[in-house]
Design a protein around this motif. Structure first.
Motif, PDB file in Angstrom:
ATOM      1  N   VAL A  57       0.932  -1.063   0.013  1.00 51.08           N
ATOM      2  CA  VAL A  57      -0.396  -0.119  -0.110  1.00 51.08           C
ATOM      3  C   VAL A  57       0.973   0.964   0.160  1.00 51.08           C
ATOM      4  CG1 VAL A  57      -2.130  -1.319   1.032  1.00 51.08           C
ATOM      5  CG2 VAL A  57      -0.575  -0.186   2.050  1.00 51.08           C
ATOM      6  N   GLU A  58       0.342   2.423  -0.240  1.00 50.93           N
ATOM      7  CA  GLU A  58       1.124   3.527  -0.596  1.00 50.93           C
ATOM      8  C   GLU A  58       1.362   3.897   0.805  1.00 50.93           C
ATOM      9  OE1 GLU A  58      -0.383   6.075  -2.768  1.00 50.93           O
ATOM     10  OE2 GLU A  58       0.880   5.548  -5.203  1.00 50.93           O
ATOM     11  N   GLY A  59       2.213   4.726   1.407  1.00 52.47           N
ATOM     12  CA  GLY A  59       2.230   5.438   2.546  1.00 52.47           C
ATOM     13  C   GLY A  59       2.971   6.837   3.286  1.00 52.47           C
ATOM     14  N   VAL A  60       3.138   7.793   3.641  1.00 57.14           N
ATOM     15  CA  VAL A  60       3.673   8.925   3.905  1.00 57.14           C
ATOM     16  C   VAL A  60       4.686   8.214   5.430  1.00 57.14           C
ATOM     17  CG1 VAL A  60       4.002  10.884   3.994  1.00 57.14           C
ATOM     18  CG2 VAL A  60       2.207  10.407   2.387  1.00 57.14           C
ATOM     19  N   ILE A  61       5.999   8.543   5.219  1.00 61.01           N
ATOM     20  CA  ILE A  61       6.374   9.168   6.003  1.00 61.01           C
ATOM     21  C   ILE A  61       6.044   9.705   7.384  1.00 61.01           C
ATOM     22  CG2 ILE A  61       9.065   9.068   7.197  1.00 61.01           C
ATOM     23  CD1 ILE A  61       9.131   6.233   6.218  1.00 61.01           C
ATOM     24  N   GLU A  62       5.532   9.387   9.107  1.00 60.88           N
ATOM     25  CA  GLU A  62       5.639  10.620   9.510  1.00 60.88           C
ATOM     26  C   GLU A  62       6.652  10.995  10.701  1.00 60.88           C
ATOM     27  OE1 GLU A  62       2.806  12.426   9.798  1.00 60.88           O
ATOM     28  OE2 GLU A  62       1.825  10.912   7.692  1.00 60.88           O
ATOM     29  N   HIS A  63       6.737   9.784  11.358  1.00 61.97           N
ATOM     30  CA  HIS A  63       8.225   9.638  12.100  1.00 61.97           C
ATOM     31  C   HIS A  63       9.092   8.782  10.899  1.00 61.97           C
ATOM     32  CE1 HIS A  63      10.714  11.037  15.562  1.00 61.97           C
ATOM     33  NE2 HIS A  63      10.360   9.584  16.319  1.00 61.97           N
ATOM     34  N   SER A  64      10.619   8.882  11.877  1.00 66.05           N
ATOM     35  CA  SER A  64      11.667   8.115  11.703  1.00 66.05           C
ATOM     36  C   SER A  64      12.135   7.666  12.860  1.00 66.05           C
ATOM     37  CB  SER A  64      12.507   7.973  10.644  1.00 66.05           C
ATOM     38  OG  SER A  64      13.526   8.840  10.223  1.00 66.05           O
ATOM     39  N   SER A  65      12.937   6.779  13.334  1.00 69.14           N
ATOM     40  CA  SER A  65      14.144   6.920  14.976  1.00 69.14           C
ATOM     41  C   SER A  65      15.326   5.808  14.249  1.00 69.14           C
ATOM     42  CB  SER A  65      13.143   5.760  16.095  1.00 69.14           C
ATOM     43  OG  SER A  65      12.640   7.133  16.348  1.00 69.14           O
ATOM     44  N   TYR A  66      16.182   6.106  14.706  1.00 71.47           N
ATOM     45  CA  TYR A  66      17.088   5.159  14.500  1.00 71.47           C
ATOM     46  C   TYR A  66      18.180   4.612  15.870  1.00 71.47           C
ATOM     47  CZ  TYR A  66      22.628   4.103  13.326  1.00 71.47           C
ATOM     48  OH  TYR A  66      23.580   3.426  13.070  1.00 71.47           O
ATOM     49  N   LEU A  67      17.985   3.492  15.985  1.00 67.50           N
ATOM     50  CA  LEU A  67      18.055   2.941  17.192  1.00 67.50           C
ATOM     51  C   LEU A  67      19.365   1.605  16.947  1.00 67.50           C
ATOM     52  CD1 LEU A  67      14.600   1.649  18.297  1.00 67.50           C
ATOM     53  CD2 LEU A  67      16.039   3.927  18.840  1.00 67.50           C
ATOM     54  N   GLY A  68      20.022   1.749  16.140  1.00 75.56           N
ATOM     55  CA  GLY A  68      21.534   1.484  16.140  1.00 75.56           C
ATOM     56  C   GLY A  68      20.873   0.579  15.185  1.00 75.56           C
ATOM     57  N   ARG A  69      20.152  -1.285  15.330  1.00 69.66           N
ATOM     58  CA  ARG A  69      20.409  -2.419  15.470  1.00 69.66           C
ATOM     59  C   ARG A  69      19.306  -2.523  14.357  1.00 69.66           C
ATOM     60  NH1 ARG A  69      19.302  -6.129  19.507  1.00 69.66           N
ATOM     61  NH2 ARG A  69      17.565  -4.634  20.655  1.00 69.66           N
ATOM     62  N   SER A  70      18.151  -1.160  14.104  1.00 67.22           N
ATOM     63  CA  SER A  70      17.317  -1.332  13.635  1.00 67.22           C
ATOM     64  C   SER A  70      16.931   0.505  12.787  1.00 67.22           C
ATOM     65  CB  SER A  70      16.222  -1.447  13.641  1.00 67.22           C
ATOM     66  OG  SER A  70      15.346  -1.075  15.131  1.00 67.22           O
ATOM     67  N   LEU A  71      15.979   0.149  12.348  1.00 65.96           N
ATOM     68  CA  LEU A  71      14.955   1.463  12.125  1.00 65.96           C
ATOM     69  C   LEU A  71      13.509   1.531  12.509  1.00 65.96           C
ATOM     70  CD1 LEU A  71      16.737   2.842   8.690  1.00 65.96           C
ATOM     71  CD2 LEU A  71      16.946   4.046  10.883  1.00 65.96           C
ATOM     72  N   GLU A  72      12.463   2.491  13.544  1.00 62.77           N
ATOM     73  CA  GLU A  72      11.416   2.652  13.492  1.00 62.77           C
ATOM     74  C   GLU A  72      10.965   3.467  12.644  1.00 62.77           C
ATOM     75  OE1 GLU A  72      12.381   0.238  17.783  1.00 62.77           O
ATOM     76  OE2 GLU A  72      10.997   2.734  17.083  1.00 62.77           O
ATOM     77  N   TYR A  73       9.634   2.763  11.980  1.00 66.16           N
ATOM     78  CA  TYR A  73       9.109   4.131  11.258  1.00 66.16           C
ATOM     79  C   TYR A  73       7.932   4.382  12.154  1.00 66.16           C
ATOM     80  CZ  TYR A  73      12.545   4.296   7.803  1.00 66.16           C
ATOM     81  OH  TYR A  73      13.964   4.338   7.413  1.00 66.16           O
ATOM     82  N   ARG A  74       7.063   5.432  11.675  1.00 67.81           N
ATOM     83  CA  ARG A  74       5.787   5.698  12.360  1.00 67.81           C
ATOM     84  C   ARG A  74       4.654   6.021  10.714  1.00 67.81           C
ATOM     85  NH1 ARG A  74       4.850   9.054  15.831  1.00 67.81           N
ATOM     86  NH2 ARG A  74       3.938  10.778  14.756  1.00 67.81           N
ATOM     87  N   VAL A  75       4.249   5.183  10.045  1.00 67.69           N
ATOM     88  CA  VAL A  75       3.442   5.999   8.466  1.00 67.69           C
ATOM     89  C   VAL A  75       2.065   5.820   8.482  1.00 67.69           C
ATOM     90  CG1 VAL A  75       3.755   4.277   6.034  1.00 67.69           C
ATOM     91  CG2 VAL A  75       5.264   3.733   7.950  1.00 67.69           C
TER      92      VAL A  75
END
Length: 354
Positions: free
Chosen positions: A298-316
């Motif tokens: 599905v299409e989405g728009v990144i609302e927020h991103s967090s760099y956590l070293g081992r991973s990246l977290e996104y709110r879409v």
């Protein structure tokens, strides 16, 4: 350990404080030699349940058995259990060996024998050579091990841990939970372990009892709870989940065709019938790409991103609602406002039973 490990059984146990029910008609069995974690949010009844095993609280109703013997009305002193508290509760004016020998000494054993037993357990927890240090000269992880040695020295039938890692930093927490698990397996101990940290519970447990509002929500192995949550609460509490609305369009034996917005997925039905269903979608079952992946994206728009070293977290934000995505690939960071595609993998998506 010279004693055989014991089972712990609760039969319809309730604990009330006036009008407040802290534990409500709870039944379970902890098999001998296993580590079972009581897991749940604050106020769910897990610590009260642990204190009921210890005899620090008395049941309002029901029966508690340890090793098949009814201990419901026995005091803490008359139950063969030891507890490791969150605060460790070490005596600051005593050395390590004096702290560990305290229990046997109070029970009337000769001082030399008590110290001999203490030295043995100090070696078991990997602190040989530190017997004469005071608690203030030890690290948090070493203090935790002294507390474990002090609980082990009486060779209890059951060992209880109340949030044992909450005072440690993240790195040490991982190390000490591995130590506790290794010790439990090496000594074949029966352990009841309380935590609100689901990662900790998944890492150390043979089985997990998830509690919610004074009752048991689900019991199972870490894998069963993560992959087959019984309901919305368990799916959301264990390991994070996007809870999405779908429609089961077609029943295909024990599987079914589920529509999720514009996406169609074939999933295990888990008893669900045709019609609206709730889906638990694990954050790592979703992948962010810049190109459409046929029907399963599905299409989405990144609302927020967090760099956590081992991973990246996104709110879409997406047509399906807000999505929480974990990218372990650590590819390029997508900036807020970026238009992307979210791809759905069929593993990690679970139909929640109606």
């Amino acid at each position: 350990m010279s004693k055989a490990p014991a089972s712990v059984t609760f039969r319809n146990v309730s604990k009330r404080y006036g009008l407040v029910t802290a534990v409500d008609d709870v039944s379970f069995t902890i098999e001998p030699g296993t580590l079972v974690t009581l897991l749940g949010p604050s106020g769910c009844g897990k610590t009260t349940t642990l204190r009921l095993i210890a005899g620090l609280e008395m049941a309002s109703e029901g029966e508690i058995l340890i090793g098949g013997a009814d201990v419901t009305r026995l005091s803490a002193a008359d139950r063969d259990v030891s507890m490791v508290f969150q605060s460790y509760a070490l005596f600051p004016h005593m050395s390590v060996i004096e702290n560990v020998a305290y229990g046997p000494t109070v029970q009337g054993l000769p001082k030399a024998r008590a110290r001999e037993m203490a030295a043995e357990k100090i070696a078991v927890v990997g602190l040989a050579g530190l017997e004469n240090r005071s608690p203030s000269e030890l690290s948090g992880g070493q203090q935790q091990r002294v507390a474990v040695a002090r609980a082990l020295v009486l060779e209890p039938q059951v060992l209880l841990f109340d949030e044992p890692l909450s005072n440690l930093d993240a790195k040490l927490r991982r190390r000490v939970r591995e130590d506790i698990r290794a010790l439990q397996q090496d000594l074949n101990l029966t352990v009841a372990y309380v935590t609100h940290d689901q990662e900790e519970a998944l890492a150390v447990s043979d089985r997990i009892i998830v509690m919610s509002n004074a009752r048991i929500a689900q019991t199972g192995t870490p894998r069963e709870l993560y992959e087959q949550p019984a309901d919305l609460f368990v799916a959301d509490f264990i390991g994070d989940a996007n809870i999405l609305d779908g429609v089961l369009e077609e029943e295909r034996g024990d599987r079914g065709l589920v529509r999720l917005g514009s996406i169609q997925l074939e999933l295990a039905r888990r008893g669900a019938k045709k019609g609206p269903v709730k889906l638990a979608v694990r954050p790592d079952a979703l992948a962010i790409t810049t190109v459409a992946n046929g029907r399963a994206s599905v299409e989405g728009v990144i609302e927020h991103s967090s760099y956590l070293g081992r991973s990246l977290e996104y709110r879409v934000s997406s047509p399906l609602g807000e999505l929480f995505v974990v990218d372990n690939g650590r590819a390029a960071v997508h900036a807020p406002g970026s238009k992307i595609q979210v791809g759905f993998s069929e593993s990690g998506i679970v139909v929640l039973p109606n």
